[in-house]
Design a protein around this motif. Structure first.
Motif, short mmCIF file in Angstrom:
data_model
loop_
_atom_site.label_atom_id
_atom_site.label_comp_id
_atom_site.label_asym_id
_atom_site.label_seq_id
_atom_site.Cartn_x
_atom_site.Cartn_y
_atom_site.Cartn_z
N THR A 255 -7.04 2.88 -8.72
CA THR A 255 -7.37 2.56 -7.27
C THR A 255 -8.04 3.56 -6.46
O THR A 255 -8.05 3.40 -5.40
CB THR A 255 -5.76 2.17 -6.64
OG1 THR A 255 -4.98 3.37 -7.22
CG2 THR A 255 -5.21 1.14 -7.36
N LEU B 33 -7.85 7.19 -5.83
CA LEU B 33 -7.38 8.04 -5.02
C LEU B 33 -8.00 9.52 -5.28
O LEU B 33 -8.64 10.28 -4.39
CB LEU B 33 -6.15 8.65 -5.28
CG LEU B 33 -5.45 9.60 -4.32
CD1 LEU B 33 -5.48 9.60 -2.83
CD2 LEU B 33 -3.96 9.88 -4.66
N ASN C 216 -11.43 3.97 2.88
CA ASN C 216 -11.22 5.30 3.13
C ASN C 216 -12.29 6.36 3.37
O ASN C 216 -11.91 7.51 3.73
CB ASN C 216 -10.03 5.82 2.04
CG ASN C 216 -8.76 5.05 2.10
OD1 ASN C 216 -8.06 5.49 3.08
ND2 ASN C 216 -8.55 4.35 1.22
N TYR D 226 -1.53 2.04 -13.89
CA TYR D 226 -2.08 1.11 -12.62
C TYR D 226 -1.39 -0.17 -12.69
O TYR D 226 -1.68 -1.25 -11.99
CB TYR D 226 -3.46 1.16 -12.62
CG TYR D 226 -4.20 2.54 -12.11
CD1 TYR D 226 -3.95 2.93 -11.03
CD2 TYR D 226 -4.75 3.10 -13.33
CE1 TYR D 226 -4.49 4.35 -10.92
CE2 TYR D 226 -5.32 4.29 -13.25
CZ TYR D 226 -5.36 5.14 -11.90
OH TYR D 226 -5.39 6.19 -11.70
N TRP E 178 0.87 -1.16 0.06
CA TRP E 178 0.11 -0.25 -0.14
C TRP E 178 1.01 1.25 0.05
O TRP E 178 1.93 1.30 0.29
CB TRP E 178 -1.00 -0.13 1.04
CG TRP E 178 -0.22 -0.09 2.42
CD1 TRP E 178 -0.04 -1.19 3.28
CD2 TRP E 178 -0.02 1.40 3.50
NE1 TRP E 178 0.47 -0.81 4.48
CE2 TRP E 178 0.51 0.64 4.53
CE3 TRP E 178 0.00 2.46 3.13
CZ2 TRP E 178 1.09 1.43 5.63
CZ3 TRP E 178 0.69 3.53 3.99
CH2 TRP E 178 0.97 2.71 5.23
N ILE F 109 -3.87 3.50 0.09
CA ILE F 109 -4.30 2.91 -1.30
C ILE F 109 -3.71 1.50 -1.46
O ILE F 109 -2.47 1.38 -1.39
CB ILE F 109 -4.03 3.81 -2.51
CG1 ILE F 109 -4.84 5.20 -2.40
CG2 ILE F 109 -4.21 3.09 -3.84
CD1 ILE F 109 -6.17 5.20 -2.29
N PHE G 97 -0.64 1.33 -8.06
CA PHE G 97 -0.81 2.64 -7.32
C PHE G 97 -0.98 3.88 -8.29
O PHE G 97 -0.94 3.87 -9.30
CB PHE G 97 0.56 2.63 -6.52
CG PHE G 97 0.66 2.15 -5.71
CD1 PHE G 97 0.04 1.57 -4.44
CD2 PHE G 97 2.04 0.96 -5.48
CE1 PHE G 97 0.20 0.80 -3.51
CE2 PHE G 97 2.42 0.10 -4.52
CZ PHE G 97 1.49 -0.25 -3.49
N PRO G 98 -1.69 4.76 -7.59
CA PRO G 98 -2.06 6.08 -8.40
C PRO G 98 -0.99 6.59 -8.99
O PRO G 98 0.04 6.55 -8.54
CB PRO G 98 -2.57 6.97 -7.28
CG PRO G 98 -3.12 6.14 -6.23
CD PRO G 98 -2.05 5.10 -6.11
N ASN H 286 -10.56 0.14 -1.54
CA ASN H 286 -10.07 1.34 -1.34
C ASN H 286 -11.00 2.58 -1.06
O ASN H 286 -10.81 3.08 -0.25
CB ASN H 286 -9.06 1.83 -2.65
CG ASN H 286 -7.81 0.96 -2.56
OD1 ASN H 286 -7.21 0.57 -1.49
ND2 ASN H 286 -7.27 0.79 -3.74
#
Length: 265
Positions: A114, A116, A147, A77, A50, A62, A81-82, A143
């Motif tokens: 993901t 964000l 969050n 991706y 993450w 994330i 990850f962003p 995700n």
């Protein structure tokens, strides 16, 4: 040797341009450092990889997408990850929350990956629909939920959206109205640029604002921007030469009546 008036003015203009260039580079470096400072990493190796981010007064974690290797996924991706474009857009949304007030606004993110940007928009008070390919929805849902649960004014939803496919069925024009369409790193060398443009066109109403962060890599990106501008008025909000990333605002042709005030990014 004495300089003529025109030569003096020419040299003075050169000095001014060089000064502005250096100041622009300095400002770019400072803001990029601030944006990158919003990212943090676990101190120990976790069972699931993450990355962490600080936006909208929250710590966001994330989780890496691991359920879709081999599927058609966007290059940003591949590692789960962003991309940097997502951080740029999130930073813009947070630092311009008065000029770009998302409270109670309907927002859709296309190519959410993901999640964000969708998470940050939700934390800033928007009704958010996070969309992507069906193979990516499991990790996206995870995700978004971890969050935003009990942290948001409106709980976001996650929905499948394959560009150009069943748009009227899944997002009927008569009932779907989005104040903002958000996208990061959706334009690069892939075979679905026609479908992407069709999707923007379908989702965008006369008063919809598109916020789009883009990394320039190849000529394909420039060609898409040219085609995009046949349907939409496009304005660069900010530019980060060191990252080769630009942030754009767009609306339907003729609907961007007033140029926005200078926004911070």
């Amino acid at each position: 040797m004495d300089l003529t008036s025109s030569q003096h003015n020419h040299l003075q203009n050169q000095w001014v341009r060089e000064f502005e260039r250096q100041e622009g580079e300095k400002e770019d470096e400072e803001i990029v450092a601030e944006i990158m400072g919003r990212r943090f990493f676990p101190h120990v190796i976790a069972y699931k990889a993450w990355e962490g981010f600080h936006f909208a007064g929250h710590e966001i974690r994330i989780t890496e997408a691991t359920d879709c290797y081999g599927a058609v996924v966007w290059p940003s991706y591949v590692h789960g990850f962003p991309p940097l474009q997502a951080l740029v857009l999130c930073y813009f949304l947070e630092t311009n929350s008065k000029q770009c007030n998302l409270v109670d606004k309907n927002v859709i993110e296309i190519g959410a990956g993901t999640g964000l940007v969708s998470i940050v928009a939700s934390l800033l008070g928007a009704f958010v629909t996070a969309t992507d390919l069906p193979e990516l929805l499991g990790n996206l849902q995870h995700n978004v939920l971890q969050n935003t649960k009990q942290k948001c004014r409106h709980q976001p939803c996650v929905k499948e959206l394959s560009w150009g496919i069943d748009l009227e069925k899944n997002f009927p024009r008569s009932s779907c109205h989005f104040d903002y369409i958000m996208a990061t790193d959706v334009v690069y060398h892939h075979p679905f640029l026609d479908e992407l443009l069709l999707t923007f066109d379908h989702l965008c109403k006369d008063d919809t604002v598109i916020l789009w962060a883009m990394k320039f890599r190849l000529e394909n990106e420039n060609l898409f921007v040219d085609r995009f501008q046949t349907l939409f008025d496009l304005e660069m909000i900010s530019n980060f030469p060191s990252l080769n990333i630009a942030l754009y605002k767009a609306m339907r042709k003729g609907k961007m009546k007033v140029r926005p005030s200078k926004l911070k990014v």
